[in-house]
Write a protein that holds these residues in place. Structure first.
Motif, mmCIF file in Angstrom:
data_model
loop_
_atom_site.group_PDB
_atom_site.id
_atom_site.type_symbol
_atom_site.label_atom_id
_atom_site.label_comp_id
_atom_site.label_asym_id
_atom_site.label_seq_id
_atom_site.Cartn_x
_atom_site.Cartn_y
_atom_site.Cartn_z
ATOM 1 N N MET A 34 0.846 -1.188 0.000
ATOM 2 C CA MET A 34 0.000 0.000 0.000
ATOM 3 C C MET A 34 0.879 1.234 0.000
ATOM 4 N N GLY A 35 0.420 2.254 -0.677
ATOM 5 C CA GLY A 35 1.195 3.479 -0.712
ATOM 6 C C GLY A 35 0.310 4.710 -0.579
ATOM 7 N N TRP A 36 0.882 5.765 -0.075
ATOM 8 C CA TRP A 36 0.280 7.095 -0.105
ATOM 9 C C TRP A 36 1.131 7.952 -1.042
ATOM 10 N N VAL A 48 4.870 9.254 -1.029
ATOM 11 C CA VAL A 48 4.965 9.818 0.318
ATOM 12 C C VAL A 48 5.369 8.735 1.320
ATOM 13 N N ALA A 49 4.638 7.622 1.316
ATOM 14 C CA ALA A 49 4.903 6.542 2.262
ATOM 15 C C ALA A 49 4.339 5.241 1.716
ATOM 16 N N GLY A 50 4.943 4.125 2.131
ATOM 17 C CA GLY A 50 4.474 2.827 1.680
ATOM 18 C C GLY A 50 4.559 1.797 2.785
ATOM 19 N N LEU A 51 3.793 0.725 2.619
ATOM 20 C CA LEU A 51 3.719 -0.299 3.663
ATOM 21 C C LEU A 51 3.480 -1.648 2.991
ATOM 22 N N ARG A 52 4.199 -2.670 3.459
ATOM 23 C CA ARG A 52 3.946 -4.031 3.003
ATOM 24 C C ARG A 52 2.827 -4.604 3.855
ATOM 25 N N TRP A 53 1.753 -4.988 3.227
ATOM 26 C CA TRP A 53 0.522 -5.313 3.937
ATOM 27 C C TRP A 53 0.719 -6.441 4.945
ATOM 28 N N SER A 54 1.383 -7.513 4.568
ATOM 29 C CA SER A 54 1.526 -8.673 5.453
ATOM 30 C C SER A 54 2.589 -8.477 6.523
ATOM 31 N N GLY A 56 4.132 -5.406 7.426
ATOM 32 C CA GLY A 56 4.072 -4.157 8.164
ATOM 33 C C GLY A 56 5.278 -3.254 8.000
ATOM 34 N N SER A 57 6.256 -3.673 7.213
ATOM 35 C CA SER A 57 7.428 -2.812 7.017
ATOM 36 C C SER A 57 7.021 -1.558 6.243
ATOM 37 N N THR A 58 7.739 -0.478 6.487
ATOM 38 C CA THR A 58 7.354 0.828 5.934
ATOM 39 C C THR A 58 8.535 1.521 5.259
ATOM 40 N N GLN A 59 8.193 2.525 4.451
ATOM 41 C CA GLN A 59 9.193 3.335 3.774
ATOM 42 C C GLN A 59 8.613 4.724 3.583
ATOM 43 N N TYR A 60 9.480 5.734 3.669
ATOM 44 C CA TYR A 60 9.020 7.120 3.589
ATOM 45 C C TYR A 60 9.880 7.928 2.630
ATOM 46 N N ALA A 61 9.263 8.915 2.044
ATOM 47 C CA ALA A 61 10.017 9.906 1.290
ATOM 48 C C ALA A 61 10.825 10.740 2.275
ATOM 49 N N ASP A 62 11.987 11.198 1.849
ATOM 50 C CA ASP A 62 12.845 11.978 2.736
ATOM 51 C C ASP A 62 12.131 13.221 3.258
ATOM 52 N N SER A 63 11.271 13.792 2.450
ATOM 53 C CA SER A 63 10.606 15.039 2.812
ATOM 54 C C SER A 63 9.621 14.881 3.967
ATOM 55 N N VAL A 64 9.214 13.660 4.277
ATOM 56 C CA VAL A 64 8.225 13.464 5.339
ATOM 57 C C VAL A 64 8.747 12.601 6.492
ATOM 58 N N LYS A 65 9.958 12.107 6.376
ATOM 59 C CA LYS A 65 10.509 11.254 7.443
ATOM 60 C C LYS A 65 10.515 11.991 8.760
ATOM 61 N N GLY A 66 10.061 11.301 9.793
ATOM 62 C CA GLY A 66 10.018 11.888 11.120
ATOM 63 C C GLY A 66 8.769 12.700 11.392
ATOM 64 N N ARG A 67 7.981 12.967 10.351
ATOM 65 C CA ARG A 67 6.754 13.761 10.527
ATOM 66 C C ARG A 67 5.505 12.935 10.202
ATOM 67 N N THR A 101 3.253 -5.773 -5.892
ATOM 68 C CA THR A 101 4.689 -6.036 -5.794
ATOM 69 C C THR A 101 5.007 -6.817 -4.526
ATOM 70 N N VAL A 102 5.844 -7.830 -4.684
ATOM 71 C CA VAL A 102 6.223 -8.682 -3.552
ATOM 72 C C VAL A 102 7.683 -8.442 -3.197
ATOM 73 N N GLY A 103 7.971 -8.308 -1.912
ATOM 74 C CA GLY A 103 9.350 -8.281 -1.451
ATOM 75 C C GLY A 103 9.919 -6.917 -1.135
ATOM 76 N N TYR A 104 9.306 -5.858 -1.663
ATOM 77 C CA TYR A 104 9.817 -4.528 -1.351
ATOM 78 C C TYR A 104 8.693 -3.524 -1.599
ATOM 79 N N ILE A 105 8.958 -2.269 -1.253
ATOM 80 C CA ILE A 105 7.959 -1.215 -1.422
ATOM 81 C C ILE A 105 8.415 -0.308 -2.566
ATOM 82 N N PRO A 106 7.754 -0.355 -3.696
ATOM 83 C CA PRO A 106 8.165 0.503 -4.807
ATOM 84 C C PRO A 106 7.752 1.948 -4.579
ATOM 85 N N VAL A 107 8.536 2.871 -5.102
ATOM 86 C CA VAL A 107 8.189 4.286 -4.971
ATOM 87 C C VAL A 107 7.609 4.851 -6.268
#
Length: 125
Positions: A34-36, A48-54, A56-67, A101-107
């Motif tokens: 899932m992605g925003w 902006v941000a992504g999450l692997r559904w099963s 729960g790992s996440t990834q963020y754009a640098d511009s929003v990290k920490g916020r 996509t399986v295995g990683y969070i595409p941007v």
């Protein structure tokens, strides 16, 4: 087929917070990530941000990290984007997206095949 419906956008002052929700329905077994994304007037749609559904790992754009923080509620099939310390440059139409996509969070948005209608976030200075 997966359907996505966003909610929670609005007008907020700089420094404020908002929580966006994405209700997920349909064939969720085909959905792995899932992605925003957001799109400001005259600009490209950006990750902006992504999450692997099963997992729960996440990834963020640098511009929003920490916020910003992305999370999921598996029982209710919802994905959230908690946004804090908002800035005027966060103003955009925010979209929820799902992909297989399986295995990683595409941007790149091309990896996401289902999109919601978007919810507007406006941050005033």
């Amino acid at each position: 087929q997966v359907q996505l419906v966003e909610s929670g956008g609005g007008l907020v002052q700089a420094g404020g917070s908002l929580r966006l929700s994405c209700a997920v329905s349909g064939r969720t077994s085909s959905m792995y990530v899932m992605g925003w994304f957001r799109q400001a007037p005259g600009k490209e749609r950006e990750f902006v941000a992504g999450l692997r559904w099963s997992y729960g790992s996440t990834q963020y754009a640098d511009s929003v990290k920490g916020r910003f923080s992305i999370s999921r509620d598996n029982a209710n099939n919802k994905v959230y984007l908690q946004m804090s310390s908002l800035k005027p440059e966060d103003t955009a139409l925010y979209y929820c997206a799902a992909g297989a996509t399986v295995g990683y969070i595409p941007v790149a948005r091309s990896y996401y095949n289902t999109w919601g209608q978007g919810t507007q976030v406006t941050v005033s200075s």
